[in-house]
Design a protein around this motif. Structure first.
Motif, PDB file in Angstrom:
ATOM      1  N   ALA A  76       0.823  -1.210   0.000  1.00 31.77           N
ATOM      2  CA  ALA A  76       0.000   0.000   0.000  1.00 31.77           C
ATOM      3  C   ALA A  76       0.857   1.261   0.000  1.00 31.77           C
ATOM      4  N   GLN A  77       2.055   1.180   0.578  1.00 37.98           N
ATOM      5  CA  GLN A  77       2.976   2.313   0.625  1.00 37.98           C
ATOM      6  C   GLN A  77       3.840   2.407  -0.638  1.00 37.98           C
ATOM      7  N   GLY A  78       3.652   1.472  -1.575  1.00 35.99           N
ATOM      8  CA  GLY A  78       4.416   1.492  -2.814  1.00 35.99           C
ATOM      9  C   GLY A  78       5.818   0.937  -2.703  1.00 35.99           C
ATOM     10  N   GLN A  79       6.089   0.170  -1.656  1.00 32.64           N
ATOM     11  CA  GLN A  79       7.436  -0.382  -1.466  1.00 32.64           C
ATOM     12  C   GLN A  79       7.565  -1.824  -1.942  1.00 32.64           C
ATOM     13  N   ILE A  80       6.466  -2.387  -2.440  1.00 29.88           N
ATOM     14  CA  ILE A  80       6.471  -3.746  -2.977  1.00 29.88           C
ATOM     15  C   ILE A  80       5.793  -3.726  -4.339  1.00 29.88           C
ATOM     16  N   LEU A  81       6.414  -4.384  -5.313  1.00 24.90           N
ATOM     17  CA  LEU A  81       5.818  -4.521  -6.635  1.00 24.90           C
ATOM     18  C   LEU A  81       4.806  -5.665  -6.636  1.00 24.90           C
ATOM     19  N   THR A  82       5.207  -6.813  -6.087  1.00 24.42           N
ATOM     20  CA  THR A  82       4.344  -7.990  -6.043  1.00 24.42           C
ATOM     21  C   THR A  82       4.911  -8.994  -5.055  1.00 24.42           C
ATOM     22  N   TYR A  83       4.090  -9.987  -4.716  1.00 24.49           N
ATOM     23  CA  TYR A  83       4.555 -11.064  -3.843  1.00 24.49           C
ATOM     24  C   TYR A  83       3.651 -12.278  -4.023  1.00 24.49           C
ATOM     25  N   GLY A  84       4.170 -13.436  -3.640  1.00 27.06           N
ATOM     26  CA  GLY A  84       3.387 -14.668  -3.740  1.00 27.06           C
ATOM     27  C   GLY A  84       4.176 -15.856  -3.234  1.00 27.06           C
ATOM     28  N   ARG A  85       3.462 -16.971  -3.103  1.00 31.68           N
ATOM     29  CA  ARG A  85       4.071 -18.201  -2.604  1.00 31.68           C
ATOM     30  C   ARG A  85       4.360 -19.148  -3.756  1.00 31.68           C
ATOM     31  N   PHE A  86       5.262 -20.088  -3.524  1.00 34.87           N
ATOM     32  CA  PHE A  86       5.540 -21.132  -4.505  1.00 34.87           C
ATOM     33  C   PHE A  86       4.522 -22.254  -4.300  1.00 34.87           C
ATOM     34  N   SER A  87       3.982 -22.769  -5.378  1.00 37.33           N
ATOM     35  CA  SER A  87       2.915 -23.767  -5.287  1.00 37.33           C
ATOM     36  C   SER A  87       3.364 -25.075  -4.653  1.00 37.33           C
ATOM     37  N   ASP A  88       4.664 -25.332  -4.629  1.00 30.79           N
ATOM     38  CA  ASP A  88       5.158 -26.578  -4.024  1.00 30.79           C
ATOM     39  C   ASP A  88       5.375 -26.466  -2.514  1.00 30.79           C
ATOM     40  N   GLY A  89       5.070 -25.292  -1.930  1.00 27.45           N
ATOM     41  CA  GLY A  89       5.205 -25.105  -0.489  1.00 27.45           C
ATOM     42  C   GLY A  89       6.609 -24.837   0.001  1.00 27.45           C
ATOM     43  N   SER A  90       7.538 -24.614  -0.914  1.00 27.33           N
ATOM     44  CA  SER A  90       8.947 -24.435  -0.532  1.00 27.33           C
ATOM     45  C   SER A  90       9.280 -23.026  -0.058  1.00 27.33           C
ATOM     46  N   GLY A  91       8.338 -22.095  -0.184  1.00 28.65           N
ATOM     47  CA  GLY A  91       8.608 -20.718   0.237  1.00 28.65           C
ATOM     48  C   GLY A  91       7.856 -19.733  -0.626  1.00 28.65           C
ATOM     49  N   GLY A  92       8.429 -18.542  -0.766  1.00 29.10           N
ATOM     50  CA  GLY A  92       7.772 -17.507  -1.548  1.00 29.10           C
ATOM     51  C   GLY A  92       8.758 -16.490  -2.081  1.00 29.10           C
ATOM     52  N   LEU A  93       8.218 -15.479  -2.739  1.00 26.97           N
ATOM     53  CA  LEU A  93       9.016 -14.446  -3.372  1.00 26.97           C
ATOM     54  C   LEU A  93       8.325 -13.101  -3.172  1.00 26.97           C
ATOM     55  N   VAL A  94       9.113 -12.093  -2.828  1.00 27.43           N
ATOM     56  CA  VAL A  94       8.622 -10.717  -2.707  1.00 27.43           C
ATOM     57  C   VAL A  94       9.529  -9.852  -3.577  1.00 27.43           C
ATOM     58  N   VAL A  95       8.948  -8.964  -4.364  1.00 28.93           N
ATOM     59  CA  VAL A  95       9.737  -8.018  -5.150  1.00 28.93           C
ATOM     60  C   VAL A  95       9.543  -6.640  -4.523  1.00 28.93           C
ATOM     61  N   TYR A  96      10.605  -6.159  -3.877  1.00 29.62           N
ATOM     62  CA  TYR A  96      10.592  -4.849  -3.217  1.00 29.62           C
ATOM     63  C   TYR A  96      11.047  -3.773  -4.181  1.00 29.62           C
ATOM     64  N   LYS A  97      10.533  -2.562  -3.976  1.00 28.98           N
ATOM     65  CA  LYS A  97      11.010  -1.368  -4.684  1.00 28.98           C
ATOM     66  C   LYS A  97      11.774  -0.558  -3.646  1.00 28.98           C
ATOM     67  N   ALA A  98      13.046  -0.282  -3.935  1.00 29.88           N
ATOM     68  CA  ALA A  98      13.886   0.424  -2.973  1.00 29.88           C
ATOM     69  C   ALA A  98      14.984   1.178  -3.710  1.00 29.88           C
ATOM     70  N   PRO A  99      15.526   2.227  -3.093  1.00 28.83           N
ATOM     71  CA  PRO A  99      16.581   2.996  -3.746  1.00 28.83           C
ATOM     72  C   PRO A  99      17.916   2.267  -3.809  1.00 28.83           C
ATOM     73  N   ASP A 100      18.114   1.293  -2.899  1.00 24.73           N
ATOM     74  CA  ASP A 100      19.398   0.578  -2.872  1.00 24.73           C
ATOM     75  C   ASP A 100      19.243  -0.765  -2.160  1.00 24.73           C
ATOM     76  N   LEU A 101      20.271  -1.595  -2.279  1.00 23.86           N
ATOM     77  CA  LEU A 101      20.264  -2.940  -1.701  1.00 23.86           C
ATOM     78  C   LEU A 101      20.087  -2.907  -0.188  1.00 23.86           C
ATOM     79  N   GLU A 102      20.763  -1.993   0.478  1.00 22.85           N
ATOM     80  CA  GLU A 102      20.679  -1.921   1.938  1.00 22.85           C
ATOM     81  C   GLU A 102      19.239  -1.675   2.399  1.00 22.85           C
ATOM     82  N   THR A 103      18.537  -0.788   1.736  1.00 26.65           N
ATOM     83  CA  THR A 103      17.147  -0.508   2.088  1.00 26.65           C
ATOM     84  C   THR A 103      16.276  -1.742   1.855  1.00 26.65           C
ATOM     85  N   ALA A 104      16.476  -2.398   0.728  1.00 28.66           N
ATOM     86  CA  ALA A 104      15.711  -3.612   0.428  1.00 28.66           C
ATOM     87  C   ALA A 104      15.970  -4.696   1.472  1.00 28.66           C
ATOM     88  N   GLN A 105      17.218  -4.846   1.874  1.00 28.18           N
ATOM     89  CA  GLN A 105      17.557  -5.844   2.895  1.00 28.18           C
ATOM     90  C   GLN A 105      16.882  -5.513   4.226  1.00 28.18           C
TER      91      GLN A 105
END
Length: 94
Positions: A32-61
């Protein structure tokens, strides 16, 4: 703005179930704050993925490290800068 793909491989399935609601609330707030492009889980239950929007790697971490899945030890995380092919965005009809 840069994009960072954060892989969240399963570490503890019980904790993952326990903290799922907190994890989703965290992601929805950042989306809602515009800091994430998208996110979702893997269908095999192994985890998930989040795509962050950030000015640099440190902020994303820092954003990824604040996820309850990480703070509570439910998931591991791997952060990689991701180059979005913006010309493909208009092809999605989701």
């Amino acid at each position: 703005m840069n994009y960072y793909a954060v892989f969240l491989p399963m570490k503890d399935e019980e904790k993952s179930t326990q903290y799922r609601d907190a994890h989703l609330t965290y992601l929805e707030k950042l989306y809602a704050q515009g800091q994430i492009l998208t996110y979702g889980r893997f269908s095999d239950g192994s985890g998930g993925l989040v795509v962050y929007k950030a000015p640099d790697l440190e902020t994303a971490q820092k954003l990824a490290a604040g996820d309850p899945f990480i703070t509570m030890g439910a998931r591991d995380m791997e952060v990689k800068e991701w180059v979005l092919n913006e010309s493909t965005l208009n092809h999605f009809s989701v």
